[in-house]
Design a protein around this motif. Structure first.
Motif, short mmCIF file in Angstrom:
data_model
loop_
_atom_site.label_atom_id
_atom_site.label_comp_id
_atom_site.label_asym_id
_atom_site.label_seq_id
_atom_site.Cartn_x
_atom_site.Cartn_y
_atom_site.Cartn_z
N LYS A 84 16.99 40.17 -16.19
CA LYS A 84 16.89 41.44 -16.40
C LYS A 84 17.56 41.92 -17.78
CE LYS A 84 14.82 45.10 -14.34
NZ LYS A 84 13.93 45.37 -15.30
N PHE A 86 18.96 44.41 -20.45
CA PHE A 86 19.48 45.88 -20.55
C PHE A 86 19.01 46.47 -21.77
CE2 PHE A 86 22.74 44.12 -18.12
CZ PHE A 86 22.82 45.05 -16.99
N LEU A 177 25.45 50.60 -25.96
CA LEU A 177 24.94 50.60 -24.59
C LEU A 177 25.86 51.04 -23.53
CD1 LEU A 177 22.67 49.62 -22.75
CD2 LEU A 177 23.93 47.55 -22.28
N LEU A 179 27.20 51.25 -19.87
CA LEU A 179 26.84 50.67 -18.42
C LEU A 179 28.17 51.31 -17.67
CD1 LEU A 179 26.61 46.75 -19.29
CD2 LEU A 179 25.08 48.17 -18.56
N THR A 218 15.71 52.70 -19.07
CA THR A 218 16.76 52.36 -20.04
C THR A 218 15.95 53.51 -21.20
OG1 THR A 218 17.12 50.18 -19.62
CG2 THR A 218 17.73 51.01 -21.84
N SER A 234 21.32 53.13 -19.23
CA SER A 234 20.30 52.06 -18.66
C SER A 234 20.51 52.28 -17.02
CB SER A 234 20.76 50.92 -18.79
OG SER A 234 21.94 50.46 -18.46
#
Ligand SMILES: Nc1nc2c(ncn2[C@@H]2O[C@H](COP(=O)(O)OP(=O)(O)O)[C@@H](O)[C@H]2O)c(=O)[nH]1
Ligand SMILES: [Mg+2]
Ligand SMILES: [Zn+2]
Length: 307
Positions: A84, A86, A177, A179, A218, A234
């Motif tokens: 998967k 991101f 990003l 997370l 995302t 995301s």
């Protein structure tokens, strides 16, 4: 608004700013957004990708992605069954955790290993500094600061002006990003720094997301009008598999272990039972945190029990 004569056979360049399975939202260099479908069955574009696309509707508000430009990096996770992604082409990763709810150190450690493996800088953002549980959370993050990660403490909601002032210079000019587990404050962060976040998601994405409480796709958010600073949100995840990593590489992706592995007698030491192991010696001296060594053992077991 498709123009001919570009460097790629007349195809336009675009940035993937959202992905909804079989269709993407692509932003043009002028800042316009359109729906794009991948050419063919496989859709291998991810948010952050630069793509070449071609208009398929007269108005130019729909297109097809012809190909994905080479990536600088790609953050992904891989469990036993699937891979998967991101996002791609990131400058840094910000792992958001909070004093409450209590965060999983294993998830944090795995995110940092994935970032190391992808060659992307990572920071930890500890949110909800206003709560009494902050002391315990700060303590749990001490080893991470000690091994060189930047750990930034904020109260995104309770002290929002201060948080904004601390974060802006760390994010400026970068694609970051975000997370972190549900409830840590990721949405609070995005709304604090991108007040027009809802508008940026756009009608199409909002319609696809409507009725759902959590982020399901995302999404790329610009923080400034010049479009130089971005946060990428995301969806949450349960498991953070690291099957893409070679077992022998793992200690090299954990800065605290890496530091002491230089002292091991055997070059291929697994740091589990070999004599003359620098990592276990450091563990015994208290220079490597016990929970870090436990997480190493857990991930290593996953990587050596391949199907
Ligand atoms: N006490 C406190 N709560 C916060 C702070 N920042 C966010 N929250 C709350 O934490 C909850 C989860 O935040 P949210 O941004 O939705 O987390 P996400 O699931 O990571 O997107 C919300 O109820 C927020 O109001 C903070 O600085 N202090
Ligand atoms: Mg959220
Ligand atoms: Zn060793």
């Amino acid at each position: 608004m498709s123009k001919a004569g570009g460097p790629d056979g007349g195809l336009d360049l675009g940035l993937v700013v959202a992905g909804h399975g079989r269709h993407y939202v692509v932003e043009t260099p002028e800042g316009e957004r359109l729906i794009c479908h991948p050419r063919g069955k496989k859709s291998d574009a991810v948010v952050g990708d630069r793509v070449r696309w071609m208009a398929t509707s007269a108005g130019g508000d729909e297109g097809v992605i012809e190909h994905v430009e080479p990536r600088r990096n790609l953050l992904f996770r891989q469990d036993e069954w699937r891979t998967k992604a991101f996002a791609a082409n990131l400058d840094q990763i910000l792992v958001v955790v909070a004093s409450d709810p209590v965060f999983s150190e294993s998830q944090l450690a795995r995110a940092l290993v994935a970032a190391e493996s992808a060659g992307i800088d990572a920071r930890v953002l500890l949110n909800k500094a206003d709560l009494p549980q902050i002391a315990a959370a700060r303590e749990r993050l001490k080893p991470y600061a000690g091994m060189g990660y930047s750990v930034v403490e904020v109260a995104l909601k309770a002290r929002n002006d201060e948080a904004r002032a601390v974060l802006q210079p760390l994010l400026a000019g970068k694609a970051t990003l975000v997370l972190g587990p549900s409830g840590a404050g990721k949405s609070t962060l995005i709304n604090l720094l991108a007040p027009d976040a809802k508008a940026q998601v756009g009608e199409i994405s909002q319609a696809l997301n409507s009725g759902r409480h959590t982020t399901t796709t995302t999404q790329w958010y610009w923080l400034d009008g010049e479009r130089t600073t971005a946060l990428i949100d995301s969806p949450g995840f349960q498991e953070f598999g690291l099957r893409q990593i070679d077992a022998q590489q793992l200690p090299g992706l954990m800065p605290d272990l890496r530091e002491h592995a230089k002292q091991c007698r055997f070059y291929n030491c697994t740091h589990r039972q070999e004599p003359g192991c620098g990592v276990r010696a450091a563990l015994e001296r208290g220079e490597i945190n016990a929970s870090r060594y436990r997480i190493y053992g857990e991930v290593l077991a996953e990587l050596t029990q391949r199907r």
